[in-house]
Scaffold this motif. Structure first.
Motif, short mmCIF file in Angstrom:
data_model
loop_
_atom_site.label_atom_id
_atom_site.label_comp_id
_atom_site.label_asym_id
_atom_site.label_seq_id
_atom_site.Cartn_x
_atom_site.Cartn_y
_atom_site.Cartn_z
N GLU A 140 -127.41 14.95 -53.75
CA GLU A 140 -128.32 16.01 -53.34
C GLU A 140 -127.90 16.66 -52.02
OE1 GLU A 140 -132.34 14.58 -53.39
OE2 GLU A 140 -132.27 14.08 -55.53
N ASP A 141 -127.09 15.93 -51.25
CA ASP A 141 -126.60 16.51 -50.00
C ASP A 141 -125.63 17.66 -50.22
OD1 ASP A 141 -125.05 14.28 -51.02
OD2 ASP A 141 -123.71 14.57 -49.32
N LYS A 142 -125.17 17.83 -51.46
CA LYS A 142 -124.24 18.91 -51.77
C LYS A 142 -124.95 20.15 -52.32
CE LYS A 142 -120.51 16.61 -50.66
NZ LYS A 142 -119.73 16.99 -49.46
N THR A 143 -126.29 20.14 -52.35
CA THR A 143 -127.01 21.29 -52.87
C THR A 143 -126.84 22.52 -51.99
OG1 THR A 143 -129.00 20.48 -51.76
CG2 THR A 143 -128.74 19.93 -54.11
N HIS A 144 -126.55 22.30 -50.72
CA HIS A 144 -126.27 23.39 -49.78
C HIS A 144 -125.38 22.81 -48.69
CE1 HIS A 144 -126.79 26.47 -46.66
NE2 HIS A 144 -127.31 27.26 -47.58
N ARG A 145 -124.49 23.63 -48.18
CA ARG A 145 -123.56 23.17 -47.16
C ARG A 145 -124.30 22.56 -45.96
NH1 ARG A 145 -119.18 27.12 -44.06
NH2 ARG A 145 -118.42 25.59 -42.53
N PHE A 146 -125.50 23.07 -45.67
CA PHE A 146 -126.26 22.58 -44.52
C PHE A 146 -127.56 21.91 -44.95
CE2 PHE A 146 -123.31 25.51 -42.57
CZ PHE A 146 -122.95 24.83 -41.41
N ALA A 147 -127.59 21.37 -46.17
CA ALA A 147 -128.76 20.59 -46.57
C ALA A 147 -128.86 19.33 -45.74
CB ALA A 147 -128.66 20.24 -48.06
N TRP A 148 -127.73 18.72 -45.42
CA TRP A 148 -127.68 17.47 -44.64
C TRP A 148 -126.75 17.69 -43.47
CZ3 TRP A 148 -123.86 13.39 -44.05
CH2 TRP A 148 -124.38 12.18 -43.60
N MET A 149 -127.29 17.63 -42.25
CA MET A 149 -126.48 17.99 -41.08
C MET A 149 -126.83 17.13 -39.87
SD MET A 149 -128.27 21.65 -40.15
CE MET A 149 -128.13 21.40 -38.37
N PRO A 150 -126.86 15.80 -40.00
CA PRO A 150 -127.19 14.96 -38.85
C PRO A 150 -126.13 14.99 -37.76
CG PRO A 150 -126.40 13.59 -40.65
CD PRO A 150 -126.56 14.98 -41.20
N PHE A 151 -124.90 15.43 -38.11
CA PHE A 151 -123.82 15.49 -37.12
C PHE A 151 -123.54 16.92 -36.68
CE2 PHE A 151 -122.89 11.81 -39.91
CZ PHE A 151 -122.98 10.81 -38.97
N GLY A 152 -124.49 17.84 -36.95
CA GLY A 152 -124.25 19.23 -36.62
C GLY A 152 -123.37 19.88 -37.67
N GLY A 153 -122.65 20.92 -37.27
CA GLY A 153 -121.79 21.62 -38.21
C GLY A 153 -120.96 22.67 -37.51
N GLY A 154 -120.03 23.26 -38.23
CA GLY A 154 -119.15 24.27 -37.64
C GLY A 154 -118.17 23.66 -36.67
N ALA A 155 -117.74 24.47 -35.71
CA ALA A 155 -116.72 24.03 -34.75
C ALA A 155 -117.18 22.87 -33.88
CB ALA A 155 -116.30 25.20 -33.86
N HIS A 156 -118.49 22.70 -33.73
CA HIS A 156 -119.03 21.67 -32.84
C HIS A 156 -119.53 20.44 -33.59
CE1 HIS A 156 -118.87 23.51 -28.81
NE2 HIS A 156 -118.87 24.64 -29.49
N LYS A 157 -119.13 20.29 -34.85
CA LYS A 157 -119.52 19.08 -35.56
C LYS A 157 -119.04 17.85 -34.79
CE LYS A 157 -119.66 17.21 -40.25
NZ LYS A 157 -119.26 17.42 -41.66
N CYS A 158 -119.84 16.81 -34.76
CA CYS A 158 -119.58 15.64 -33.91
C CYS A 158 -118.16 15.11 -34.08
CB CYS A 158 -120.59 14.55 -34.23
SG CYS A 158 -120.31 13.02 -33.32
N VAL A 159 -117.40 15.04 -32.99
CA VAL A 159 -116.01 14.60 -33.04
C VAL A 159 -115.92 13.10 -33.29
CG1 VAL A 159 -115.77 14.16 -30.56
CG2 VAL A 159 -113.75 14.84 -31.89
N GLY A 160 -116.97 12.35 -32.95
CA GLY A 160 -116.94 10.89 -33.10
C GLY A 160 -117.75 10.36 -34.25
N LEU A 161 -118.01 11.22 -35.25
CA LEU A 161 -118.90 10.79 -36.33
C LEU A 161 -118.33 9.60 -37.10
CD1 LEU A 161 -118.07 11.88 -39.49
CD2 LEU A 161 -118.44 14.06 -38.37
N GLN A 162 -117.02 9.55 -37.31
CA GLN A 162 -116.44 8.41 -38.03
C GLN A 162 -116.58 7.12 -37.23
OE1 GLN A 162 -112.55 10.44 -38.84
NE2 GLN A 162 -112.84 9.56 -40.87
N PHE A 163 -116.32 7.21 -35.92
CA PHE A 163 -116.49 6.03 -35.07
C PHE A 163 -117.92 5.54 -35.11
CE2 PHE A 163 -117.96 4.19 -31.13
CZ PHE A 163 -117.08 3.15 -30.95
N GLY A 164 -118.88 6.45 -34.94
CA GLY A 164 -120.28 6.07 -34.93
C GLY A 164 -120.71 5.43 -36.24
N SER A 165 -120.25 6.01 -37.36
CA SER A 165 -120.61 5.46 -38.67
C SER A 165 -120.05 4.06 -38.85
CB SER A 165 -120.10 6.38 -39.78
OG SER A 165 -120.69 7.67 -39.69
#
Length: 489
Positions: A419-444
């Protein structure tokens, strides 16, 4: 001027129709229900240019002096839902002495975060946190941001992540075992101290105490700096949150500055060393001040968001013990060895639970922006220098994207539904675009490693009638510290 109430567009009406009925809000004792439900005079943010065909952004100032800031912090998600019901995806609210435009829903947030015409800058963050997280990556714009991000990404390559996972394993296992079973610990605070210990070990390869900087002082400094961003009195009044945040910032500068020379000279595997040694192909590197600024910001981002995410996961796993058992079975199949990166990636149930927890309780509930020029969003006119809040809240509960969005249902992220693929920004806990969280993999990876150790060591529960109340004074945290009952498995 035409009646402002009559200006609410078809988009706003459609948005209200899409939203399910809202549940009643359990108001704190002594709070008048009329306060949240009050209807203040509706006003236009600014008149659109003649002949533009654009609609004005509608909103209201809220209560005198404080505006809606107390309601935002007190009611969190429910306040956002009610504003969306009243005004639709583009509206403004009075808060912190400013008029702040809220962009909600997948399409409105997409326009701001994709930012094709560079109409939205990170300067919005400066209003809230510049004094405390000066020149952190999140506060930089356009070319400068791109350069700093290129350098910083060298600290988050897969090789680096593998080393970080190896480093975080022992303190996580040791710290979680030290909690012990029995009683009802305030789990949020235990997790907060644990993630600080891990951050100081992995990010700095240093103990979280020594040199006059004990762990408790560092923790308080981070908490003070984060909470200061939403201070109603934005001056260093003695005893106020703003003054405490400034003191916290100064302590953190001393803490990182004292250790910087050794990191410059060495070749360690920690993040601090990586930032000191990182050089791009063009020879660009961080200066000392840049390293200190980025370390303060990254430590805050990793420390607080990891704590919030793991707290939310622990809460939902306590409320849904069948999911706790399912996740535990996968963790136990890995055996007793500390998991490496590939082992953590194999924990599919924890991955589903983490994504659902991030949907229901996004650690960063608002992304600040400032318009660089006159622009428009969904047919609404936003003048230059408008402070903007981009929120994932409505996106994460939009019934056009999510089935029964109020329910806890990790399977919605499974391969058969996505369901997170229903829209590009349906799920955005890490932000999006150029400022998407750089450390999201580390945090996960850190969250999964932490939950893996909890599942191996304990079973935990909360009373059936317990429902956590989230405090939105800064980032969402359990107001009561999340008391749980721990038992050895």
């Amino acid at each position: 001027m035409r009646g402002a109430a009559g200006r609410i567009t078809g988009a706003a009406s459609a948005a209200r129709e899409r939203m399910p009925p809202l549940t009643a809000i359990p108001l704190p004792r002594g709070v008048d229900e009329r306060w949240l439900g009050a209807r203040w005079p509706v006003r236009e943010l600014a008149a659109p240019p003649p002949g533009s065909g654009l609609e004005p952004v509608l909103g209201d100032d809220g209560p005198p002096v404080v505006g809606h800031a107390p309601d935002m912090m007190r009611f969190g998600l429910e306040f956002t839902f009610r504003r969306f019901e009243q005004y639709g995806p583009v509206s403004w609210s009075g808060a912190f002495g400013r008029r702040i435009v809220s962009l909600s829903g997948p399409e409105a947030t997409r326009i701001a975060l994709v930012n094709k015409d560079k109409a939205f800058s990170q300067e919005g963050w400066k209003f809230f946190i510049e004094h405390f997280f000066e020149r952190g990556l999140m506060l930089l714009d356009f070319g400068e941001h791109h350069l700093h991000r290129r350098i910083m990404q060298q600290a988050f390559t897969r090789d680096r992540l593998e080393r970080y996972v190896t480093q975080m394993g022992p303190p996580l296992r040791e710290g979680i075992r030290a909690w012990g079973a029995g009683g009802r610990p305030r789990l949020y605070w235990a997790l907060k101290q644990l993630t600080l210990d891990v951050a100081t070990r992995v990010f700095m390869d240093l103990p979280s105490s020594g040199g006059g900087f004990d762990a408790a002082r560092i923790n308080r400094a981070f908490v003070s700096a984060v909470r200061a961003g939403t201070a109603l009195v934005r001056h260093p009044v003695p005893g106020g949150r703003w003054a405490a945040g400034l003191r916290g910032r100064r302590l953190l500068e001393r803490y990182f500055g004292a250790n910087l020379p050794a990191k410059r000279a060495g070749g360690g595997d920690d993040l601090f060393s990586a930032l000191c040694q990182a050089v791009t192909e063009d020879g660009d590197r961080f200066g000392d001040v840049d390293v200190v600024n980025h370390m303060i910001f990254l430590m805050m981002a990793a420390h607080d968001t990891t704590t919030i995410t793991s707290s939310a996961m622990a809460y939902y796993l306590a409320k849904h013990p069948q999911w706790q058992e399912r996740a535990r079975e996968e963790s136990l199949r890995l055996g007793d060895e500390l998991p490496d990166l590939e082992a953590l990636e194999s924990l599919e149930t924890l991955d589903l639970v983490m994504k659902e927890a991030l949907r229901l309780r996004a650690p960063v509930p608002s992304l600040a922006r400032m318009t660089t020029k006159d622009t428009e969003v969904l047919g609404h006119h936003l003048p230059a220098r408008t402070l903007v809040s981009v929120s994932p809240t409505i996106n994460h509960f939009d019934p056009e994207c999510w089935t029964d969005p109020r329910s806890f249902d990790p399977e919605r992220f499974g391969p058969d539904r996505r369901e997170d693929k229903t829209h590009r920004f349906a799920w955005m806990p890490f932000g999006g675009g150029a400022h998407k969280c750089v450390g999201l993999q580390f945090g996960s990876l850190e969250v999964k490693a932490l939950m893996h150790e909890m599942l191996r060591t304990y079973r935990w529960s909360v009373p059936e009638d317990y429902h956590v109340k989230w405090d939105y004074v800064s980032l969402p945290v359990p107001a009561d510290g999340l008391p749980v009952r721990l038992a050895y498995r």
